[in-house]
Design an enzyme around this catalytic site. Sequence first.
Site, mmCIF file in Angstrom:
data_model
loop_
_atom_site.group_PDB
_atom_site.id
_atom_site.type_symbol
_atom_site.label_atom_id
_atom_site.label_comp_id
_atom_site.label_asym_id
_atom_site.label_seq_id
_atom_site.Cartn_x
_atom_site.Cartn_y
_atom_site.Cartn_z
ATOM 1 N N CYS A 82 -1.686 -2.164 11.347
ATOM 2 C CA CYS A 82 -2.237 -3.395 11.904
ATOM 3 C C CYS A 82 -1.579 -3.722 13.240
ATOM 4 C CB CYS A 82 -2.081 -4.552 10.920
ATOM 5 S SG CYS A 82 -0.373 -5.071 10.641
ATOM 6 N N SER A 118 -30.806 -5.979 -12.821
ATOM 7 C CA SER A 118 -30.981 -6.853 -11.655
ATOM 8 C C SER A 118 -30.194 -6.333 -10.464
ATOM 9 C CB SER A 118 -30.533 -8.278 -12.003
ATOM 10 O OG SER A 118 -31.360 -8.833 -13.006
ATOM 11 N N GLU A 135 3.943 0.434 6.009
ATOM 12 C CA GLU A 135 4.687 1.025 7.117
ATOM 13 C C GLU A 135 6.064 0.374 7.274
ATOM 14 O OE1 GLU A 135 0.281 0.853 8.434
ATOM 15 O OE2 GLU A 135 1.678 -0.296 7.179
#
Length: 321
Positions: free
Chosen positions: A69, A258, A46
């Site tokens: 954020c 696994s 941004e």
Amino acid sequence: MRLAITTANDARLRSRPNPWVGAVVVSREGKVFVGATREPGNAHAEIVALQQAGDLAQGATLFSTLEPCSHTGRTGPCTAAIIQAGITRVVVGTQDPDVKVSGNGIQQLRNAGISVEVGVLEHEVRSQLAAYLHHRSTGRPYVVLKMASTIDGRIAAADGTSKWITGQTARKRVHELRAQSDAIVVGAGTVRADNPSLTVRDVDGPSPRRIVLGKISDQALVHPCTQWTGTLPDLLDTLGKEGVVQLLVEGGARVAASFHRERLINQYIMHIAPVIAGGDNAAGVFAGPAAATMTDMWRGRVVSTTNLDGDIEIILEPNLN
């Protein structure tokens, strides 16, 4: 938003452990300015787009693939910069699950009188950011299993040789996957048999951190590496805390089995070569006992299929339900 998604692709190899985000500023006059997240400690997408727009950001619309954020880390909050720039509308691809953001960024923008729309092209954005979103939601890395096999499901010849089942394009694709991953894991048996370096070659990008399940010789090419003797869930918890966003499993049939049996794989990438082993005395993709009944078989969904110059890449993920 589609341009922002495309722009975000450029950030994947440099932004981790931060998310690879793309942003676009569209001015009132229709001029377009783009930005992608830079290296950790540098500007987020941004901010890059706002810097490109300059004074034309006043009254503009900002598109971002991920919620901006709202906290101060190694950089300042993007929300503050958006508000200060005079942006009047923000369009977000998807909300950030990081506990430091998680809706706070959107709320801060709305509190400042900015119109915010969330969920535009969200499916595409979440697919692009799948590893980051998983890591922030679970605390564990997103686990990608890559296996190459013949069309009848064998990963080697009867004598154990496996170089090369697939062609050059498929092998280059593997190096792209390594560059996109923060760590790679193989078994000690693979190291003893093949002595791989597990570095990135033939493509641009960083080599992943190397993890070996078990103990190996000090002379192995894979060094420096982490030699792990604990459980796989504990490994994922440890790596997640250490900032590993994506883990590539590139081991043999036992390691693959696994991770599979413990349901720890988020994405299966199978490279199928137009080659037939023609028997059952060569190693299959997964070692050990198969599912006892049809009901016990793992069922996922095919995300994509790609022709890699004759080899076929099939990407599967667990069912959403």
